[in-house]
Scaffold this motif. Structure first.
Motif, mmCIF file in Angstrom:
data_model
loop_
_atom_site.group_PDB
_atom_site.id
_atom_site.type_symbol
_atom_site.label_atom_id
_atom_site.label_comp_id
_atom_site.label_asym_id
_atom_site.label_seq_id
_atom_site.Cartn_x
_atom_site.Cartn_y
_atom_site.Cartn_z
ATOM 1 N N VAL A 1 1.035 -1.262 -0.121
ATOM 2 C CA VAL A 1 -0.397 -0.012 -0.341
ATOM 3 C C VAL A 1 0.359 1.323 0.202
ATOM 4 N N GLU A 2 1.919 1.259 1.093
ATOM 5 C CA GLU A 2 2.618 2.774 0.978
ATOM 6 C C GLU A 2 3.450 2.401 -0.350
ATOM 7 N N ARG A 3 3.671 1.521 -1.467
ATOM 8 C CA ARG A 3 4.653 1.872 -2.343
ATOM 9 C C ARG A 3 4.081 2.724 -3.430
ATOM 10 N N PHE A 4 2.277 1.716 -3.892
ATOM 11 C CA PHE A 4 1.519 2.208 -4.646
ATOM 12 C C PHE A 4 1.588 3.640 -4.532
ATOM 13 N N ILE A 5 0.974 4.119 -2.772
ATOM 14 C CA ILE A 5 0.742 5.418 -2.947
ATOM 15 C C ILE A 5 1.739 6.163 -3.255
ATOM 16 N N GLN A 6 2.979 5.839 -3.283
ATOM 17 C CA GLN A 6 4.129 7.081 -3.088
ATOM 18 C C GLN A 6 4.407 6.698 -4.581
ATOM 19 N N GLN A 7 3.529 5.922 -5.500
ATOM 20 C CA GLN A 7 4.208 5.800 -6.813
ATOM 21 C C GLN A 7 3.344 6.958 -7.596
ATOM 22 N N ASN A 8 1.186 6.578 -6.698
ATOM 23 C CA ASN A 8 0.209 7.238 -7.330
ATOM 24 C C ASN A 8 0.356 8.979 -6.252
ATOM 25 N N CYS A 9 0.819 9.217 -5.632
ATOM 26 C CA CYS A 9 0.049 10.514 -4.951
ATOM 27 C C CYS A 9 -0.392 11.390 -5.536
#
Length: 212
Positions: free
Chosen positions: A184-192
């Motif tokens: 979840v953290e990775r996805f949010i960072q990539q799509n913030c």
């Protein structure tokens, strides 16, 4: 006026079989386009960080260039792109490369006459494309860009077919071992910048909205 940020990486054109990166470009279009025909002598990977107007294979039937998808065109394939005022501005990203000995890649586009569409719900292709776009700011940019190209090809070659002939980018073995919070953290960072919804985050993490 349209603006463009280029990363141009040139290599000696030797008679070897390794895929070679030729050009990477990110362009922001500020004016609509009624339709343009495109054709390249090389492979073209067109990645969409957001909806980017429309595309067509024959110049008559049009479809949305959807966010978090990539279009792969084989050498010599003709395709069309267009946009309207409501689409502007459009950010377009293209990776051009030569690949002489990847029959698996050719088979992925054979059914659609030189065209393949990849769904990037995992965000892995997004991250790789972002990384290759940034190589012009690094030392040894040619070799760094070349190594990322191989990572991108690996993601394409390990994708799996889904509905209507599209391919889905799958997590790598390393990604698959990450915890839910890490994914979840990775996805949010990539799509913030695109402010993903809870449904999009849950889908990427492979869990329900309530579990998330």
């Amino acid at each position: 006026m349209d603006s463009m940020t280029d990363t141009c990486v040139s290599f000696p054109q030797k008679a070897d079989e390794l895929p070679r990166l030729v050009h990477v470009a990110r362009m922001t279009r500020h004016h609509p386009c009624s339709g343009r025909a495109l054709r390249s002598a090389m492979w073209v990977l067109d990645y969409h960080f957001n909806d980017a107007g429309q595309f067509s294979r024959d110049g008559t039937q049009w479809f949305t260039r959807e966010r978090h998808t990539a279009h792969l065109y084989a050498p010599g394939t003709t395709y069309w792109e267009r946009s309207t005022t409501k689409d502007i501005p459009i950010v377009e990203t293209y990776i051009l490369f030569n690949a002489k000995a990847i029959p698996e890649l050719e088979s992925m586009v054979a059914a659609r006459d030189g065209f393949g569409r990849f769904i990037d719900a995992s965000g892995l292709l997004n991250a790789a494309v972002q990384e290759i776009l940034g190589t012009h700011n690094s030392m040894n940019s040619q070799w760094r860009a070349q190594s990322i190209l191989y990572q991108i090809l690996d993601l394409l070659l390990n994708s799996q077919p889904v509905n209507d002939g599209d391919m889905a980018i799958l997590p790598t073995a390393i990604e698959a071992t990450q915890s839910l919070s890490q994914r979840v953290e990775r996805f949010i960072q990539q799509n913030c910048l695109s402010s993903p919804s809870l449904e999009e985050i849950a889908k990427n993490a492979g869990v329900s909205r309530s579990t998330l």
